[in-house]
Design a protein around this motif. Structure first.
Motif, PDB file in Angstrom:
ATOM      1  N   THR A 231      52.003  44.341  90.893  1.00 31.59           N
ATOM      2  CA  THR A 231      52.532  45.223  91.893  1.00 31.59           C
ATOM      3  C   THR A 231      51.281  46.227  92.281  1.00 31.59           C
ATOM      4  OG1 THR A 231      54.716  44.912  91.237  1.00 31.59           O
ATOM      5  CG2 THR A 231      54.407  46.857  92.349  1.00 31.59           C
TER       6      THR A 231
ATOM      7  N   ILE B  43      57.847  51.881  91.428  1.00 36.01           N
ATOM      8  CA  ILE B  43      57.631  50.346  91.534  1.00 36.01           C
ATOM      9  C   ILE B  43      59.116  49.880  92.016  1.00 36.01           C
ATOM     10  CG2 ILE B  43      57.354  48.486  90.355  1.00 36.01           C
ATOM     11  CD1 ILE B  43      54.848  49.604  89.245  1.00 36.01           C
TER      12      ILE B  43
ATOM     13  N   SER C 222      49.877  46.947  95.841  1.00 40.69           N
ATOM     14  CA  SER C 222      49.944  48.303  96.293  1.00 40.69           C
ATOM     15  C   SER C 222      48.593  49.078  96.641  1.00 40.69           C
ATOM     16  CB  SER C 222      50.949  49.134  95.309  1.00 40.69           C
ATOM     17  OG  SER C 222      52.129  48.533  95.061  1.00 40.69           O
TER      18      SER C 222
ATOM     19  N   CYS D 146      58.043  43.906  97.854  1.00 39.33           N
ATOM     20  CA  CYS D 146      56.703  43.610  97.136  1.00 39.33           C
ATOM     21  C   CYS D 146      57.363  42.675  95.941  1.00 39.33           C
ATOM     22  CB  CYS D 146      56.177  44.766  96.453  1.00 39.33           C
ATOM     23  SG  CYS D 146      54.799  44.311  95.465  1.00 39.33           S
ATOM     24  N   GLN D 147      58.584  43.089  95.547  1.00 38.47           N
ATOM     25  CA  GLN D 147      59.418  42.382  94.564  1.00 38.47           C
ATOM     26  C   GLN D 147      59.570  40.845  94.954  1.00 38.47           C
ATOM     27  OE1 GLN D 147      60.221  43.002  91.324  1.00 38.47           O
ATOM     28  NE2 GLN D 147      61.412  41.263  90.779  1.00 38.47           N
TER      29      GLN D 147
END
Length: 462
Positions: free
Chosen positions: A420, A320, A424, A326-327
């Motif tokens: 997340t 992660i 994903s 993505c963050q």
């Protein structure tokens, strides 16, 4: 760095109620520019009601009076800070409590600490945060399984079918939080449905019933609220007792039981985590998918990162941190949606912002919803643009507000992990499409929520 709380009180009566529960207060006027009370008894409460929410009221307050402004609740002054610079100056020495936890526990009639002062409060906070972190590490495969089940169902739907985000993602949040917090008993859908009934009854009254005093004025509503709270407490206490003798997995309640907390304290912490965790997780996921559906470019950039970092493997907890874009997507979701628009602190000692003196025991509001869409801090503030977080200045401002870094509250960290895993899993299999003509209105409560169901369509990646 300031110890800002992430989850915040949207309605001023809730904020003040929490403060009054814990502290005596001063009636000295602050002398800071702002509104005079429109009613001797209620101060500016009617002005807040007329605006529709405390956030909308603060937007107009800061537009008229600047970044440091005041208003009144009854005979009590309240100071609001509406820019990054002013928030940076506001140093409050109270680092032992979380304002959201304090507010929620006080409204539920709970005590925040362990009964022995500041040191015990700090220890209890550490136990709580450690329990959430260990729960994520110990139960990540279960979280992934629940997400994969949802995505698997979405893949079976025809491309043109409308998907109700709120219904599906609140269901995912409820299943994830209850099973990771309370164990395998909540693998039974009937248990989750029963839990949700009481959860919704408690949360809705915390949001609306304390704004206008309507909960106290309605004996039937108050009785319904108290019954739901009593039933929820009974369930949580029974879960804690059951898990003394049998368990298949180690979850949040088990980690609390390994500490020196009493059964009552364990129940209270389970109540806070499940109440807040479900709502913030659901709404972070709802807003993230909604915003992604509006931008094919952002979807493709996120897809490429997932392919590069994960390949064909499922996401794992250790991977992660590598998902930087993505963050950024989740950070921009929080910012654009104003996910938690208000935070608050009690001014424990006399303070100063710019040339303004803030008297001791004044309630200070952090108008985060105002700051998150301030054009002086964020370029094109109403545009969903994850690329803005490539800039160090944006990351620092976000961290200062308490939405990232060491000051992030554990419930939000939990929500980021679930979101997340969802992104994903979902983005490597499906594309999201917004519905033309859909107008999304926001209900600014404790957490910013769509007023109505939010719809998208999905199509399979070729």
């Amino acid at each position: 760095m300031l110890d800002f709380a992430i989850f915040a009180v949207t309605f001023v009566i809730i904020l003040v109620g929490a403060v009054l529960y814990l502290y005596p207060t001063s009636r000295r006027a602050s002398g800071i520019p702002g509104l005079n009370p429109t009613d001797e008894k209620d101060g500016n409460l009617q002005d807040i009601v007329s605006r529709g929410s405390l956030h909308e009221f603060l937007v107009s307050l800061h537009e008229e009076y600047g970044s440091v402004a005041s208003f009144w609740f009854g005979g009590r002054p309240v100071v609001s800070l509406g820019s990054v610079n002013q928030l940076r100056q506001h140093i409050n020495p109270n680092h032992t409590t979380d304002s959201f936890e304090t507010m929620l526990k006080s409204l539920l009639g709970y005590k925040s600490g362990m009964g022995g002062g500041a040191n015990e409060t700090i220890l209890r906070k550490k136990v709580y945060e450690s329990a959430i972190n260990n729960t994520l590490k110990n139960n990540f495969p279960l979280m992934l399984k629940l997400v994969e089940e949802l995505v698997g169902k979405w893949k079976l739907f025809p491309d043109a079918q409308h998907m109700p985000l709120c219904a599906h993602l609140l269901g995912l949040a409820m299943k994830t939080v209850t099973q990771l917090a309370l164990g395998e008993r909540f693998g039974d859908d009937a248990e989750v449905i029963s839990f949700r009934k009481n959860h919704d009854a408690i949360w809705s009254e915390i949001g609306k019933g304390y704004l206008d005093g309507s909960l106290e004025k309605s004996s039937s509503r108050k009785a319904h609220f108290e019954q739901a709270l009593s039933e929820m407490e009974s369930v949580l206490l029974s879960v804690a007792k059951e898990r003394k003798v049998q368990r298949k997995q180690t979850v949040f309640v088990d980690f609390l039981r390994e500490s020196s907390l009493t059964e009552r304290q364990i129940m209270e912490d389970c109540m806070v985590f499940t109440l807040a965790g479900c709502v913030i997780t659901a709404n972070l996921c709802i807003w993230a998918l909604h915003f992604l559906s509006t931008s094919e470019e952002v979807q493709e950039k996120l897809y490429q990162e997932l392919e590069n970092v994960l390949g064909s493997d499922p996401v794992s907890l250790d991977k992660i941190p590598e998902l930087k874009y993505c963050q950024q997507v989740l950070n921009e979701t929080v910012r654009t949606a104003k996910l938690t628009p208000i935070a608050a602190r009690l001014q424990e000692v006399e303070g100063k912002v710019d040339h303004h003196v803030i008297p001791k025991e004044t309630l200070v509001i952090y108008a985060l919803g105002v700051v998150l869409q301030d054009s002086d801090t964020w370029s094109t503030p109403y545009r969903f643009d994850p690329d803005r977080f490539e800039e160090e200045s944006a990351r620092k401002s976000f961290c200062l507000l308490g939405f990232s870094g060491s000051q992030t509250c554990p419930e939000l960290r939990f929500a980021y992990t679930v979101a997340t895993v969802l992104l994903s899993t979902l983005m490597r299999q499906l594309k999201l499409h917004m519905l033309k003509g859909q107008v999304l209105e926001v209900r600014s409560e404790l957490v910013s929520t769509p007023k109505d169901e939010t719809w998208i369509t999905v199509s399979k990646r070729s």
